[in-house]
Design a protein around this motif. Sequence first.
Motif, PDB file in Angstrom:
ATOM      1  N   GLY A   1       0.775  -1.241   0.000  1.00  0.00           N
ATOM      2  CA  GLY A   1       0.000   0.000   0.000  1.00  0.00           C
ATOM      3  C   GLY A   1       0.803   1.285   0.000  1.00  0.00           C
ATOM      4  O   GLY A   1       0.376   2.285   0.585  1.00  0.00           O
ATOM      5  N   ALA A   2       1.942   1.315  -0.695  1.00  0.00           N
ATOM      6  CA  ALA A   2       2.796   2.503  -0.665  1.00  0.00           C
ATOM      7  C   ALA A   2       2.075   3.753  -1.156  1.00  0.00           C
ATOM      8  O   ALA A   2       2.227   4.836  -0.572  1.00  0.00           O
ATOM      9  CB  ALA A   2       4.049   2.265  -1.508  1.00  0.00           C
ATOM     10  N   VAL A   3       1.280   3.629  -2.210  1.00  0.00           N
ATOM     11  CA  VAL A   3       0.584   4.798  -2.762  1.00  0.00           C
ATOM     12  C   VAL A   3      -0.481   5.294  -1.788  1.00  0.00           C
ATOM     13  O   VAL A   3      -0.606   6.497  -1.527  1.00  0.00           O
ATOM     14  CB  VAL A   3      -0.025   4.462  -4.137  1.00  0.00           C
ATOM     15  CG1 VAL A   3      -0.851   5.636  -4.661  1.00  0.00           C
ATOM     16  CG2 VAL A   3       1.065   4.101  -5.132  1.00  0.00           C
ATOM     17  N   PHE A   4      -1.249   4.383  -1.237  1.00  0.00           N
ATOM     18  CA  PHE A   4      -2.285   4.753  -0.265  1.00  0.00           C
ATOM     19  C   PHE A   4      -1.677   5.508   0.919  1.00  0.00           C
ATOM     20  O   PHE A   4      -2.195   6.554   1.339  1.00  0.00           O
ATOM     21  CB  PHE A   4      -3.009   3.504   0.235  1.00  0.00           C
ATOM     22  CG  PHE A   4      -3.913   3.746   1.401  1.00  0.00           C
ATOM     23  CD1 PHE A   4      -5.229   4.139   1.208  1.00  0.00           C
ATOM     24  CD2 PHE A   4      -3.459   3.579   2.706  1.00  0.00           C
ATOM     25  CE1 PHE A   4      -6.071   4.379   2.288  1.00  0.00           C
ATOM     26  CE2 PHE A   4      -4.290   3.801   3.793  1.00  0.00           C
ATOM     27  CZ  PHE A   4      -5.601   4.206   3.585  1.00  0.00           C
ATOM     28  N   PHE A   5      -0.587   4.984   1.478  1.00  0.00           N
ATOM     29  CA  PHE A   5      -0.015   5.605   2.674  1.00  0.00           C
ATOM     30  C   PHE A   5       0.619   6.961   2.359  1.00  0.00           C
ATOM     31  O   PHE A   5       0.733   7.811   3.244  1.00  0.00           O
ATOM     32  CB  PHE A   5       0.987   4.664   3.338  1.00  0.00           C
ATOM     33  CG  PHE A   5       0.322   3.522   4.059  1.00  0.00           C
ATOM     34  CD1 PHE A   5      -0.491   3.747   5.151  1.00  0.00           C
ATOM     35  CD2 PHE A   5       0.499   2.209   3.631  1.00  0.00           C
ATOM     36  CE1 PHE A   5      -1.127   2.700   5.813  1.00  0.00           C
ATOM     37  CE2 PHE A   5      -0.129   1.145   4.282  1.00  0.00           C
ATOM     38  CZ  PHE A   5      -0.948   1.405   5.381  1.00  0.00           C
ATOM     39  N   GLU A   6       1.048   7.176   1.114  1.00  0.00           N
ATOM     40  CA  GLU A   6       1.538   8.497   0.729  1.00  0.00           C
ATOM     41  C   GLU A   6       0.381   9.483   0.563  1.00  0.00           C
ATOM     42  O   GLU A   6       0.469  10.637   0.978  1.00  0.00           O
ATOM     43  CB  GLU A   6       2.328   8.402  -0.579  1.00  0.00           C
ATOM     44  CG  GLU A   6       3.747   7.895  -0.419  1.00  0.00           C
ATOM     45  CD  GLU A   6       4.684   8.937   0.164  1.00  0.00           C
ATOM     46  OE1 GLU A   6       4.382  10.140   0.072  1.00  0.00           O
ATOM     47  OE2 GLU A   6       5.733   8.542   0.721  1.00  0.00           O
ATOM     48  N   LEU A   7      -0.700   9.027  -0.061  1.00  0.00           N
ATOM     49  CA  LEU A   7      -1.840   9.905  -0.297  1.00  0.00           C
ATOM     50  C   LEU A   7      -2.651  10.157   0.967  1.00  0.00           C
ATOM     51  O   LEU A   7      -3.175  11.249   1.174  1.00  0.00           O
ATOM     52  CB  LEU A   7      -2.758   9.301  -1.363  1.00  0.00           C
ATOM     53  CG  LEU A   7      -2.278   9.293  -2.809  1.00  0.00           C
ATOM     54  CD1 LEU A   7      -3.266   8.532  -3.678  1.00  0.00           C
ATOM     55  CD2 LEU A   7      -2.116  10.719  -3.333  1.00  0.00           C
TER      56      LEU A   7
ATOM     57  N   LEU B   1      -5.346   4.557   8.170  1.00  0.00           N
ATOM     58  CA  LEU B   1      -6.343   3.521   7.891  1.00  0.00           C
ATOM     59  C   LEU B   1      -7.704   3.792   8.527  1.00  0.00           C
ATOM     60  O   LEU B   1      -8.673   3.081   8.244  1.00  0.00           O
ATOM     61  CB  LEU B   1      -5.828   2.162   8.372  1.00  0.00           C
ATOM     62  CG  LEU B   1      -4.751   1.509   7.511  1.00  0.00           C
ATOM     63  CD1 LEU B   1      -4.129   0.328   8.237  1.00  0.00           C
ATOM     64  CD2 LEU B   1      -5.305   1.079   6.158  1.00  0.00           C
ATOM     65  N   GLN B   2      -7.788   4.786   9.376  1.00  0.00           N
ATOM     66  CA  GLN B   2      -9.073   5.092   9.993  1.00  0.00           C
ATOM     67  C   GLN B   2     -10.075   5.526   8.927  1.00  0.00           C
ATOM     68  O   GLN B   2      -9.728   6.213   7.968  1.00  0.00           O
ATOM     69  CB  GLN B   2      -8.912   6.178  11.048  1.00  0.00           C
ATOM     70  CG  GLN B   2      -7.948   5.815  12.164  1.00  0.00           C
ATOM     71  CD  GLN B   2      -8.302   4.471  12.807  1.00  0.00           C
ATOM     72  OE1 GLN B   2      -9.402   4.290  13.341  1.00  0.00           O
ATOM     73  NE2 GLN B   2      -7.372   3.536  12.746  1.00  0.00           N
ATOM     74  N   ASN B   3     -11.306   5.099   9.072  1.00  0.00           N
ATOM     75  CA  ASN B   3     -12.383   5.408   8.123  1.00  0.00           C
ATOM     76  C   ASN B   3     -12.130   4.845   6.725  1.00  0.00           C
ATOM     77  O   ASN B   3     -12.692   5.327   5.739  1.00  0.00           O
ATOM     78  CB  ASN B   3     -12.606   6.926   8.028  1.00  0.00           C
ATOM     79  CG  ASN B   3     -12.936   7.545   9.364  1.00  0.00           C
ATOM     80  OD1 ASN B   3     -13.760   7.029  10.107  1.00  0.00           O
ATOM     81  ND2 ASN B   3     -12.268   8.651   9.680  1.00  0.00           N
ATOM     82  N   THR B   4     -11.265   3.818   6.641  1.00  0.00           N
ATOM     83  CA  THR B   4     -10.978   3.162   5.370  1.00  0.00           C
ATOM     84  C   THR B   4     -11.760   1.860   5.285  1.00  0.00           C
ATOM     85  O   THR B   4     -11.777   1.075   6.243  1.00  0.00           O
ATOM     86  CB  THR B   4      -9.472   2.867   5.239  1.00  0.00           C
ATOM     87  OG1 THR B   4      -8.747   4.097   5.276  1.00  0.00           O
ATOM     88  CG2 THR B   4      -9.154   2.128   3.953  1.00  0.00           C
ATOM     89  N   THR B   5     -12.397   1.617   4.152  1.00  0.00           N
ATOM     90  CA  THR B   5     -13.083   0.347   3.912  1.00  0.00           C
ATOM     91  C   THR B   5     -12.053  -0.682   3.489  1.00  0.00           C
ATOM     92  O   THR B   5     -11.272  -0.444   2.552  1.00  0.00           O
ATOM     93  CB  THR B   5     -14.147   0.505   2.808  1.00  0.00           C
ATOM     94  OG1 THR B   5     -15.098   1.504   3.213  1.00  0.00           O
ATOM     95  CG2 THR B   5     -14.867  -0.811   2.557  1.00  0.00           C
TER      96      THR B   5
END
Length: 302
Positions: A40-46, A168-172
Motif C-alpha cells: 500500500g505505498a501509494v495509499f499511505f503516501e496519499l 487507515l481510519q475510516n478506510t473500507t
Amino acid sequence: MADPILRWAGGKRQMIDDILSRLPPLTDFNDYYEPFFGGGAVFFELEPSNGHINDINPTLINFYKQFRDNLDYIITANNRLDDDLSRFNSEEKMKDFYYTRRREFNELQNGRCEDKLREAVLFLFLNRTCWNGLYRTNEDGDFNVPMKSKIIKTESIKGNLKRGHYALQNTTITSKDFTFIEKEVGKNDLVFLDPPYQQQSDARHFDEYQPGGFDEERQKELRDIALKLHRRGAIVMITNSHDAKNLYTNHDEFHENFRIKPIKASRSINSDSSQRSQLGDTDIIVTNSPQFWDHKDFDNFR
C-alpha cells in the motif's frame, strides 16, 4: 504521510515519485480504490480520507483490519516477542523461536484456531523477521519464508506504525477479486491498479506469490475494466512490467485514451545483492489522468 507498514515484494516505494506526480491532488477526486493493496505505498503516501483498499490475500487483509482497530495490542504483543527473542544467546535458539512462531501462525492462518488478532500479531512479527519481507506459501498454503539474520525491532518502527494506523481510519477494507470495482467505482473516483506483473524475461514472476497466478487473460480483463471505468469518468492508473506494454498499445480504444510512461526500477527479489540490477526500462505507468494527457514524457510505444 506514512511509509508502508509492511515490507512487501513488488511494492511501489521506489517508484512513488513517478506515480504521485501523475496522480491528481486529493481535492480533485472522490473515493480512492486500490484493489491490489499489498504494502500500500501509494495509499499511505496519499492518505485519502475516503479510501477503499482490497487484496485477494485474506490473511493480509485480516492484518490491516486488526491493525486499524487494535494498534496498541499489536504493538505491545510484538514488543513482547522482541523481548523473548532477545533473551536467546545463539542463532540456533533464535531460529527455533522464529520457526515455532511461524508454525503457530500457519495453524491460525489455516483455520485450525480462530484467533484473528493473534494471527495479525504474528503476521507483523514474521514480516519484520523473515527474509526480505517476502510473503510466500507452499502448496498447502503454509507460510514458509526463512528467518533473516538482522530483524527489525518494533520500537524502531513504532512511529510509522502509528502514522499508518491513523491513515487507515475510516478506510473500507475488503478481500475480494479485483473485479468488484466494475460495479462500485463511479465518476471522478481514483483507481490505482497494481496487479501481479506480467513477466516474460524474468525467471521469477511476481504472480508466483498469488495462488492461481494472474495470467494473460486476467491482465486483459483488468485492462478492459479499466477502459469501462474510463468511459464512466473515473481516473485510472495501472502499473505493470515493461513486458506488458503491448497489452495496452495493441488495443486501439485503450491506446487512444490512456498514456504510458516507461520507468527504470531495480528488482529486489534476488537474495544476491549483486543481482539486484537496474537494466533499462523495467516498469510502465499507464493512466488516463487528465492533467497529464499532454505530458511530454509519456510515450505511445508506436
